[in-house]
Every structure is written in structure tokens, then in C-alpha cells.
Design a protein around this motif. Structure first.
Motif, PDB file in Angstrom:
ATOM      1  N   LEU A 312       0.675  -1.650  -0.213  1.00 11.04           N
ATOM      2  CA  LEU A 312       0.010   0.009   0.201  1.00 11.04           C
ATOM      3  C   LEU A 312       0.670   0.890   0.117  1.00 11.04           C
ATOM      4  O   LEU A 312       0.243   2.203  -0.546  1.00 11.04           O
ATOM      5  CB  LEU A 312      -1.225  -0.270   1.065  1.00 11.04           C
ATOM      6  CG  LEU A 312      -1.966  -0.519   1.242  1.00 11.04           C
ATOM      7  CD1 LEU A 312      -2.797  -1.274   2.694  1.00 11.04           C
ATOM      8  CD2 LEU A 312      -2.757  -1.394  -0.082  1.00 11.04           C
ATOM      9  N   GLU A 313       1.993   1.232   0.652  1.00 10.15           N
ATOM     10  CA  GLU A 313       3.058   2.414   0.250  1.00 10.15           C
ATOM     11  C   GLU A 313       3.525   2.594  -0.705  1.00 10.15           C
ATOM     12  O   GLU A 313       3.840   3.914  -1.303  1.00 10.15           O
ATOM     13  CB  GLU A 313       4.465   2.159   1.132  1.00 10.15           C
ATOM     14  CG  GLU A 313       4.038   2.056   2.677  1.00 10.15           C
ATOM     15  CD  GLU A 313       4.875   1.133   3.546  1.00 10.15           C
ATOM     16  OE1 GLU A 313       6.226   1.310   2.354  1.00 10.15           O
ATOM     17  OE2 GLU A 313       4.598   1.000   4.493  1.00 10.15           O
ATOM     18  N   ASP A 314       2.847   2.025  -1.540  1.00  7.06           N
ATOM     19  CA  ASP A 314       3.903   3.042  -3.838  1.00  7.06           C
ATOM     20  C   ASP A 314       2.464   2.195  -4.271  1.00  7.06           C
ATOM     21  O   ASP A 314       1.488   1.385  -4.546  1.00  7.06           O
ATOM     22  CB  ASP A 314       5.122   1.511  -3.849  1.00  7.06           C
ATOM     23  CG  ASP A 314       5.413   2.008  -5.341  1.00  7.06           C
ATOM     24  OD1 ASP A 314       4.404   3.324  -5.583  1.00  7.06           O
ATOM     25  OD2 ASP A 314       6.122   1.264  -6.019  1.00  7.06           O
ATOM     26  N   ARG A 315       2.074   3.859  -4.266  1.00  7.22           N
ATOM     27  CA  ARG A 315       0.501   3.940  -5.256  1.00  7.22           C
ATOM     28  C   ARG A 315       0.335   4.861  -6.118  1.00  7.22           C
ATOM     29  O   ARG A 315      -0.171   5.504  -6.956  1.00  7.22           O
ATOM     30  CB  ARG A 315      -0.702   4.049  -4.933  1.00  7.22           C
ATOM     31  CG  ARG A 315      -0.943   3.069  -3.266  1.00  7.22           C
ATOM     32  CD  ARG A 315      -1.318   2.040  -3.478  1.00  7.22           C
ATOM     33  NE  ARG A 315      -2.777   1.547  -4.349  1.00  7.22           N
ATOM     34  CZ  ARG A 315      -2.632   0.666  -5.032  1.00  7.22           C
ATOM     35  NH1 ARG A 315      -1.837  -0.588  -5.092  1.00  7.22           N
ATOM     36  NH2 ARG A 315      -3.289   0.985  -6.266  1.00  7.22           N
ATOM     37  N   GLU A 316       2.093   4.726  -6.840  1.00 12.34           N
ATOM     38  CA  GLU A 316       1.994   6.078  -7.981  1.00 12.34           C
ATOM     39  C   GLU A 316       2.631   6.122  -9.853  1.00 12.34           C
ATOM     40  O   GLU A 316       1.921   6.540  -9.741  1.00 12.34           O
ATOM     41  CB  GLU A 316       3.508   6.402  -7.060  1.00 12.34           C
ATOM     42  CG  GLU A 316       3.157   7.452  -5.785  1.00 12.34           C
ATOM     43  CD  GLU A 316       2.052   8.142  -5.697  1.00 12.34           C
ATOM     44  OE1 GLU A 316       1.551   8.994  -7.573  1.00 12.34           O
ATOM     45  OE2 GLU A 316       1.030   8.627  -4.699  1.00 12.34           O
ATOM     46  N   THR A 317       2.573   4.292  -9.955  1.00  9.75           N
ATOM     47  CA  THR A 317       3.574   3.695 -10.627  1.00  9.75           C
ATOM     48  C   THR A 317       2.009   2.767 -10.688  1.00  9.75           C
ATOM     49  O   THR A 317       1.549   2.378 -10.479  1.00  9.75           O
ATOM     50  CB  THR A 317       4.513   3.380 -11.174  1.00  9.75           C
ATOM     51  OG1 THR A 317       4.761   1.974  -9.569  1.00  9.75           O
ATOM     52  CG2 THR A 317       5.552   4.080 -10.272  1.00  9.75           C
TER      53      THR A 317
END
Length: 371
Positions: A312-317
Motif C-alpha cells: 500500500l505504500e507505493d501507489r504512484e506507478t
């Protein structure tokens, strides 16, 4: 070089015989000589176009292919020339179609192989038109690792594949002629070295198709080496035979009828659900897919909630993904509650929802940092 030329010439002669070119040529010669002889006899001597055998043969030949100069003077002669012209058009079209058939056949047979050296490929047993879409799916543009495909079928003439130049998905597709229930044929297709073996239901068998699939499963399992990781996926027409297919060696059994009924039930209860399943089952650049990835070593010993939080910490790509469940042995745990899944173990696989194949290499470092 000389032997290669002889083999090519012999192959061409055999192809001509198989497509009945010689019969067409024989009919043309018979019609040509017969019509020339009759016109030579029925036409008056004053008609120079048919006065001699040579002129008669020449003008009938021209009439056969639309370049005749001689005009008959008798009614019988005109009827014969009319028949020759019509027959010439028909025979020319048939001859052209036969040549085209030979070229298509030779192009198809270039995909046939008698001995292949490959591993980690995909083997497709039996053939049906739905196999075309299967090939397009597994060779889709968004599939990062495209594996060669070997089709095993006893009648390659039934396999009509698009030209490689027209559809790149068919660039790396080969055909092995033979019955996929034959262990010798399966070894020739290197089934024991394949990434997966897919067994389509043989529609020609009718109500006995599932029985043929079970026999193929047994044959594939017999050629497997003891340490083979090849996955066997089969198509089942009647769900009642699912258990038998699993006992025969199938790792995964797909029943279109059973799946369709369950999807129909969900759609009737929750409107729009078909769109959700269609999204999950469509291979496309912007479509989300389900992936099963071996758990990275750095995540072992952590529970489901901890691991889900890392994703959930990486939702940008576009590489962003969601943890949906864990696959452990024969047990699949989707959206596990509380401590149902326990700590992540060696050999577990993560079930992920993502637009692209997830790269989990960064997670080990993230897990260490979180600790």
C-alpha cells in the motif's frame, strides 16, 4: 546443395499430386485435343483457322484461355468453342486456386517440426479455433516473458494460423504432428521440459472428449521426469470428470460450463459483476491481472497484514499492486482474516492484483527497513 534441390523438387511433385494438379492438367489437355480434332473435322476446309491440325490446336488453345483468333462457321463449331471458353475459365480458376492451396500448405508445413530443442515453452495438445485466441493471450504485448508454443495435433491441415507478418503473436509457434496421447509424440514436443502443457478438449470426440483428455493427462504424466515442474492444465467439458482428471495428473482443470454458470449466478445477484470478471480475465495494457509470485525471502516470517501494508505504500506507478491472498501447497487463502494465514513460509506464493507483472525485488529491503 544438390540433395536439397532434389528434396525440394520431390516435395513440390508430391504437393501437386496431393492437390490434384495433374488431374486438372489432364482435363485441360483432353479438352484441348478433343475440341481441336472435332473442329478440324466439322469446319469447312475454307475456314483457315481449323483447316490444319496445327491451326486447329493453336486456335482452340487460344479459346481456352481467352486469346483465340479463329471463328467457327458452323453451328456445331460455335457450340464447341462456347463450351471450350466456359470450361477454360473454370479450369483456369481451379488451377489458380490449386496453386494457391499448395503455397498455403507449404507455408503451413514450414511451421511443422520433427525434432525441436527447447525448454520452458508451452505445449498445446489438440486444436480448435479457440486456440487462436489462447495464443494471442499468452503472446500478448504486455506479457514480459513470451514463451515459444508447440501445438501437438494429429491433423495439421486443420490448423489455420495467421501469417507471422499479419499477427506478431504467431511468430514463435510450431506444430508437431501426432496424437498427444502418444508418449513418443509428447517427447518429440519436449513436453517434459515445458513450462506448461495445456490440453484442449478434442471436439471431434463428442461425448467422449473428456475420456480422451484423461488419456492425454496420463500420457503427459508418464513422460514427466520425477523432478519436473511442468504444470498440466486441462479443459473439461463435463465437471463430473474433474476428479478423474486430477487423479490422472492434471494440476488445474478448467470447465467453461461450470465457470459460466457461476458467473451467471453472480451477475444475477450483483449487477455489473461480469465487467469485473471480464477485466480480470482480459490481457491488455490497462487491464488488471491476477499474478502468483513466489514470496521473496525477505518477507518470510511476516503476516498477511504486514505484507499488505508494504504494498500500500507505493501507489504512484503502474507497478502498484494489491495483496489479495496467499497460496500454500494445495490451500488458497483469499483475503484471510485475523491470523488465518499465519506467518509467511518458504514455498508460499503471493496472489497479487496488478496492471503489470509485479517486481518484488524492492520488498526485501523495505521489509528490513520496517523492522
Amino acid at each position: 546443395m544438390k540433395q536439397a534441390w532434389r528434396r525440394s523438387f520431390l516435395g513440390l511433385i508430391i504437393a501437386w499430386g496431393r492437390h490434384q494438379i495433374w488431374r486438372i492438367v489432364g482435363v485441360i489437355l483432353l479438352l484441348w485435343i478433343s475440341a481441336a480434332a472435332i473442329l478440324h473435322l466439322v469446319e469447312p476446309a475454307e475456314n483457315s483457322a481449323f483447316a490444319t491440325w496445327g491451326e486447329s490446336l493453336w486456335n482452340v488453345w487460344g479459346s481456352l484461355f481467352g486469346a483465340g483468333n479463329g471463328t467457327p462457321e458452323t453451328i456445331a463449331g460455335r457450340v464447341i468453342v462456347g463450351v471450350v471458353i466456359i470450361a477454360g475459365v473454370a479450369l483456369a480458376a481451379l488451377f489458380t486456386a490449386s496453386i494457391a492451396s499448395i503455397l498455403i500448405d507449404r507455408a503451413l508445413r514450414r511451421r511443422q517440426v520433427t525434432n525441436i530443442e527447447m525448454s520452458d515453452h508451452l505445449v498445446l495438445c489438440h486444436w480448435a479455433p479457440r486456440g487462436l485466441e489462447w495464443i494471442r493471450e499468452v503472446h500478448s504485448n504486455i506479457v514480459a516473458e513470451k514463451r515459444p508454443i508447440v501445438i501437438v495435433h494429429d491433423n495439421p491441415d486443420e490448423i489455420e494460423l495467421p501469417e507471422k507478418s499479419d499477427d506478431p503473436a504467431f511468430n514463435d509457434v510450431y506444430i508437431v504432428k501426432g496424437d498427444p496421447a502418444n508418449e513418443i509424440i509428447l517427447r518429440r514436443a519436449k513436453a517434459h521440459q515445458a513450462h506448461s502443457v495445456v490440453i484442449l478438449s478434442d471436439d471431434r470426440q463428442g461425448e467422449h472428449a473428456d475420456g480422451k483428455t484423461i488419456v492425454c493427462c496420463i500420457a503427459v504424466k508418464n513422460v514427466m521426469r520425477s523432478n519436473s515442474q511442468t504444470n498440466i492444465v486441462v479443459e473439461c467439458r463435463d465437471p463430473k470428470y474433474r476428479h478423474h482428471m486430477r487423479k490422472a495428473g492434471a494440476d488445474e482443470v478448467m470447465s467453461a460450463a461450470e465457470f459460466g454458470l457461476r458467473l451467471l449466478a453472480r451477475a444475477s445477484l450483483y449487477h455489473g459483476m461480469t465487467r469485473v470478471y471480464q477485466e480480470l480475465l482480459t490481457v491488455g495494457r490497462d487491464a488488471n491481472e491476477m499474478y502468483m509470485i513466489a514470496a521473496p525471502e525477505g518477507l518470510l516470517g511476516k503476516d498477511f497484514v504486514e505484507i499488505a501494508q508494504l504494498f500500500l505504500e507505493d501507489r504512484e506507478t503502474r507497478k502498484a499492486c494489491l495483496l489479495i491472498g496467499i497460496y500454500r501447497g494445495e490451500k488458497m487463502m483469499l483475503n484471510p482474516l485475523s491470523g488465518e494465514a499465519g506467518k509467511l513460509r518458504e514455498g508460499d506464493e503471493l496472489i497479487l492484483l496488478s496492471q503489470v507483472l509485479p517486481d518484488l525485488s524492492y520488498l526485501s529491503n523495505a521489509a528490513k527497513a520496517a523492522s
